[in-house]
Enzyme design. Structure first.
Site, PDB file in Angstrom:
ATOM      1  N   ARG A 167      16.751   4.575 -21.420  1.00  0.00           N
ATOM      2  CA  ARG A 167      15.867   4.657 -20.244  1.00  0.00           C
ATOM      3  C   ARG A 167      14.878   5.800 -20.394  1.00  0.00           C
ATOM      4  NH1 ARG A 167      14.189   1.235 -16.697  1.00  0.00           N
ATOM      5  NH2 ARG A 167      16.229   0.303 -17.136  1.00  0.00           N
ATOM      6  N   ILE A 180      24.662   3.276 -16.179  1.00  0.00           N
ATOM      7  CA  ILE A 180      24.204   2.033 -16.802  1.00  0.00           C
ATOM      8  C   ILE A 180      22.682   1.963 -16.864  1.00  0.00           C
ATOM      9  CG2 ILE A 180      24.200  -0.482 -16.546  1.00  0.00           C
ATOM     10  CD1 ILE A 180      27.072  -0.129 -15.342  1.00  0.00           C
ATOM     11  N   HIS A 181      22.010   2.362 -15.789  1.00  0.00           N
ATOM     12  CA  HIS A 181      20.551   2.355 -15.813  1.00  0.00           C
ATOM     13  C   HIS A 181      20.017   3.327 -16.853  1.00  0.00           C
ATOM     14  CE1 HIS A 181      16.404   2.776 -13.981  1.00  0.00           C
ATOM     15  NE2 HIS A 181      16.581   1.467 -13.915  1.00  0.00           N
ATOM     16  N   CYS A 182      20.715   4.429 -17.055  1.00  0.00           N
ATOM     17  CA  CYS A 182      20.273   5.455 -18.002  1.00  0.00           C
ATOM     18  C   CYS A 182      20.225   4.964 -19.441  1.00  0.00           C
ATOM     19  CB  CYS A 182      21.204   6.666 -17.953  1.00  0.00           C
ATOM     20  SG  CYS A 182      21.295   7.516 -16.376  1.00  0.00           S
ATOM     21  N   VAL A 183      21.037   3.957 -19.778  1.00  0.00           N
ATOM     22  CA  VAL A 183      21.146   3.539 -21.175  1.00  0.00           C
ATOM     23  C   VAL A 183      20.505   2.174 -21.439  1.00  0.00           C
ATOM     24  CG1 VAL A 183      23.207   4.923 -21.548  1.00  0.00           C
ATOM     25  CG2 VAL A 183      23.460   2.521 -20.856  1.00  0.00           C
TER      26      VAL A 183
END
Length: 366
Positions: free
Chosen positions: A115, A356-359
């Site tokens: 992200r 999860i959004h970070c990756v």
């Protein structure tokens, strides 16, 4: 050493969080026809990255790899997933991710936070696609990033789209967009001399608007110097649609810097307007009780709001507070009635200060 504990472990923790009163957004004219679409649109694929550095992750590496593989396999049930891996670890990535995930060894990486390191894709509404790089510098030179600094440009070249570099330093997790001209971000992350020394808030807002094809930035004060990201917005506040937003709220008894930050973000959004002047309907998503989650790490990031939207599904974390996990699932199901809700145990990644959004990073359909 994890993302929330990084500065404290290095002996660099700030004396306190930079929290002040809510203020209005910064507006300017949109710059061109390309715009970063809302995340809930259709995707061509999801991009991810495979961590393999023991100097970054130490003994936690194998658990983090297991979480990355789980996320990749889950998203791959709904849309294609490409994982960038170093050549020496590509075979392990393929083995753990399985045959439904494509592992690409031609784009080397330092870590897994796609992200922040990946390209921000834009569309023009007429079949055009390009990509912007946010000049990633390791969250203010806090972590090695020689490979990650080139990931955005290399992915753009792989996809065959034009690439430009934004006139600021930042990360994708530091910015939320509604796809219709409105952004939100924290000052603590972007109006910070470790990213953008000498740039005023108005100049940074202008650069963000140019990069995202937007016309207004809603600023939150954020939390400065308490985690490696300096408080990314996507762990707390998300756009649901133009004129609708979601904030993960703490328990009423929580009083730490992040709890105060979440309440301030909610107040700011509730009083803010979109780029077209309309109100923002701001709703809350209740966070878990940290005394009831599985992890006992004080720096653990238990963010339901850090979910990822892929084609037909919402991929979110669950943390062991069974009542809060179920309530978060119900809230997401109500907000996204046409999508399947997948809740994953990503405790190893959460201990590293991310979600999860970070990756993940979406490549939109044009």
């Amino acid at each position: 050493m994890n993302r929330r504990g990084f500065l404290a472990a290095a002996g660099l923790t700030a004396a306190g969080a930079a929290l002040a009163t809510a203020t209005s957004g910064t507006a300017r004219a949109a710059a061109g026809p390309f715009r970063v679409p809302a995340e809930d649109g259709r995707h061509t694929r999801t991009w991810m990255a495979w961590p393999d550095s023991t100097s970054i992750w130490g003994g936690a590496l194998s658990g983090v790899q297991a979480d990355i593989a789980l996320i990749a396999r889950t998203v791959a049930k709904y849309e294609p997933v490409v994982v960038c891996a170093n050549s020496g670890s590509a075979a392990k990535a393929r083995s753990m991710c399985g045959s439904t995930v494509t592992v690409l060894s031609s784009i080397p990486v330092d870590d897994c936070w796609m992200r922040d390191t990946g390209p921000v894709f834009r569309t023009d509404g007429a079949g055009g696609l390009d990509a912007v790089g946010l000049s990633f510098n390791g969250w203010g030179n806090k972590q090695t990033h020689a490979k990650d600094a080139l990931v955005a440009e290399r992915i753009a070249a792989w996809t065959g789209v034009a690439f430009t570099r934004a006139a600021l330093v930042g990360e994708g997790g530091a910015v939320e967009q509604d796809g219709s001209g409105t952004l939100m971000a924290t000052r603590s992350s972007l109006v910070n001399r470790n990213r953008n020394p000498g740039l005023s808030e108005s100049r940074i807002a202008a650069a963000l608007c140019d990069a995202y094809g937007a016309s207004k930035v809603i600023w939150f004060d954020g939390v400065r110097g308490q985690d490696i990201t300096d408080d990314h917005v996507d762990a707390t506040s998300r756009f649901l649609s133009p004129g609708e937003a979601l904030v993960q709220m703490p328990l009423s008894t929580d009083t730490d810097a992040y709890a105060r930050d979440a309440r301030q973000q909610y107040a700011t959004l509730s009083a803010a307007t979109t780029s077209t002047g309309g109100p923002i309907d701001t709703m809350s998503l209740q966070g878990p009780d940290y005394d009831k989650i599985r992890s006992t790490n004080r720096d653990f990031l238990a963010s339901y709001a850090n979910y990822y939207l892929c084609n037909g599904a919402v991929i979110s974390g669950q943390f062991g507070d069974t009542r809060a996990d179920a309530a978060a699932r119900a809230t997401l199901a109500r907000l996204y009635p046409d999508r399947r809700i997948e809740q994953l145990d990503i405790d190893r990644l959460g201990t590293g200060g991310g979600g999860i959004h970070c990756v993940t990073q979406q490549q939109p359909v044009v």
